[in-house]
Motif scaffolding. Structure first.
Motif, PDB file in Angstrom:
ATOM      1  N   UNK A 247      31.691  45.268  48.296  1.00  0.00           N
ATOM      2  CA  UNK A 247      32.138  46.355  49.181  1.00  0.00           C
ATOM      3  C   UNK A 247      33.083  45.841  50.268  1.00  0.00           C
ATOM      4  N   UNK A 248      33.036  44.529  50.506  1.00  0.00           N
ATOM      5  CA  UNK A 248      33.894  43.946  51.541  1.00  0.00           C
ATOM      6  C   UNK A 248      35.184  43.362  50.961  1.00  0.00           C
ATOM      7  N   UNK A 249      35.430  43.617  49.674  1.00  0.00           N
ATOM      8  CA  UNK A 249      36.609  43.047  49.006  1.00  0.00           C
ATOM      9  C   UNK A 249      37.904  43.672  49.522  1.00  0.00           C
ATOM     10  N   UNK A 250      38.982  42.891  49.497  1.00  0.00           N
ATOM     11  CA  UNK A 250      40.281  43.377  49.986  1.00  0.00           C
ATOM     12  C   UNK A 250      40.933  44.369  49.026  1.00  0.00           C
ATOM     13  N   UNK A 254      38.284  47.186  43.489  1.00  0.00           N
ATOM     14  CA  UNK A 254      36.994  46.483  43.421  1.00  0.00           C
ATOM     15  C   UNK A 254      35.959  47.227  44.267  1.00  0.00           C
ATOM     16  N   UNK A 255      36.370  47.648  45.466  1.00  0.00           N
ATOM     17  CA  UNK A 255      35.459  48.375  46.366  1.00  0.00           C
ATOM     18  C   UNK A 255      34.974  49.667  45.711  1.00  0.00           C
ATOM     19  N   UNK A 256      35.900  50.431  45.137  1.00  0.00           N
ATOM     20  CA  UNK A 256      35.536  51.718  44.517  1.00  0.00           C
ATOM     21  C   UNK A 256      34.650  51.516  43.289  1.00  0.00           C
ATOM     22  N   UNK A 257      34.907  50.461  42.527  1.00  0.00           N
ATOM     23  CA  UNK A 257      34.059  50.175  41.360  1.00  0.00           C
ATOM     24  C   UNK A 257      32.652  49.790  41.800  1.00  0.00           C
ATOM     25  N   UNK A 258      32.559  49.026  42.908  1.00  0.00           N
ATOM     26  CA  UNK A 258      31.246  48.647  43.449  1.00  0.00           C
ATOM     27  C   UNK A 258      30.506  49.883  43.956  1.00  0.00           C
ATOM     28  N   UNK A 296      45.949  58.707  46.884  1.00  0.00           N
ATOM     29  CA  UNK A 296      45.084  58.707  45.691  1.00  0.00           C
ATOM     30  C   UNK A 296      43.746  58.039  45.977  1.00  0.00           C
ATOM     31  N   UNK A 297      43.811  56.911  46.717  1.00  0.00           N
ATOM     32  CA  UNK A 297      42.590  56.189  47.075  1.00  0.00           C
ATOM     33  C   UNK A 297      41.774  57.013  48.073  1.00  0.00           C
TER      34      UNK A 297
END
Length: 312
Positions: A247-250, A254-258, A296-297
């Motif tokens: 969740x802390x990824x840049x 990756x954050x959305x997949x987590x 989109x994000x």
């Protein structure tokens, strides 16, 4: 010097000239000729008449030239299936080359050529590449299994490639694991049902590889984990604990997949449990941060926030 010279309009009889250059004894002249052919192909000219001449250029140790010839083959093999067979022996030979880049290039190209006659020759080289000593070759071969499944699903099952793919989940190289997962996801989607069943041992291997993968490898693994159904609350919590550091990824993907994995696992736990309340609080900051990203994000982040609010 740039490659723009290859795209200039040539005079009448250009195909005859290129054929002559392709059959030249001089390696440099031959490479220049193949570049001209690829340039003509790129701008939409029909250079399929040069197929046998280009195929003859495959017998080279020059990686740049080999890549260009393979590019030409991928483009014209479907319209010239009978002539594409001429290249099979070289493909098979290249799959055993001392250079791992050439081995990977050969198996990738064979997987991209959607011709049934070539597919039957792909099985043995692919089997060897899936067990290759070089991780780059193995990760390329893993993706090739999904391409082959799209062409002939029954052949993949009969040849035991699904089992070989499952074995790659235990590979020592995290990128091989990530590509095996990506390939499995594609196969599961194409078949309409999970052809490879997951178990706690396999999930543990994926979570271990997650820490060492590239960001896109992490996305593949997290998206795959989102479809896994844990056997109980304890296993669901264990997976969440190992996924939440992402969740802390840049990288927003990756954050959305987590977040997706966490949301799916939360559905299997009691809404009023202390763990779910704590996990919900952990999801809030990264989702709020994503609201300053691209539209989109922002949309995906808001949908996730909406789901969390509804669950409360």
């Amino acid at each position: 010097m740039t490659d723009s010279k290859y795209f200039t309009t040539t005079k009448k009889g250009e195909v005859f000239e290129m054929r002559s250059e392709l059959n030249s004894e001089k390696k440099e002249k031959k490479r220049e000729a193949v570049k001209k052919v690829i340039a003509s192909m790129t701008v939409g000219k029909d250079v399929s008449a040069l197929f046998p001449d280009v195929v003859n250029c495959m017998q080279t140790d020059n990686l740049e030239l080999k890549k260009l010839v393979y590019l030409y083959l991928m483009n014209y093999a479907k319209s010239q299936p009978d002539m594409a067979i001429m290249a099979v022996n070289t493909f098979v030979k290249d799959c055993e080359d001392a250079n791992p880049l050439i081995r990977a290039l050969a198996v990738r190209t064979m997987g991209c050529i959607r011709v049934d006659k070539i597919t039957e020759y792909l099985c043995e080289p692919l089997r060897k590449c899936l067990k290759d000593e070089d991780p780059y070759v193995r990760k390329t071969a893993a993706v090739c299994v999904a391409k082959l499944y799209d062409i002939n699903a029954q052949l993949v099952e009969d040849q035991g490639f699904l089992d070989a793919l499952r074995d790659l989940l235990s590979d020592s190289n995290p990128m091989v694991v990530a590509n095996a997962v990506a390939s499995m996801s594609e196969i599961n989607e194409a078949s309409g049902h999970p052809v490879i069943e997951m178990n706690p041992q396999t999930i543990n291997k994926l979570l271990t590889a997650l820490n060492e993968c590239t960001e896109w490898g992490q996305v593949f693994i997290l998206d795959f984990l989102a479809n896994y159904i844990p056997k109980d609350d304890r296993e669901a919590q264990s997976i969440c604990e190992r996924v939440t550091p992402r969740l802390a990824h840049a990288n927003a993907a990756v954050v959305l997949s987590a977040v997706k994995v966490a949301m799916k696992l939360m559905e299997m736990m009691p809404n009023d449990s202390e763990y779910v309340i704590t996990l919900t609080k952990k999801l809030a900051p990264p989702l709020v941060t994503l609201l300053s990203s691209e539209p989109e994000v922002q949309y995906v982040a808001l949908r996730n926030i909406n789901l969390i609010v509804q669950k409360r």
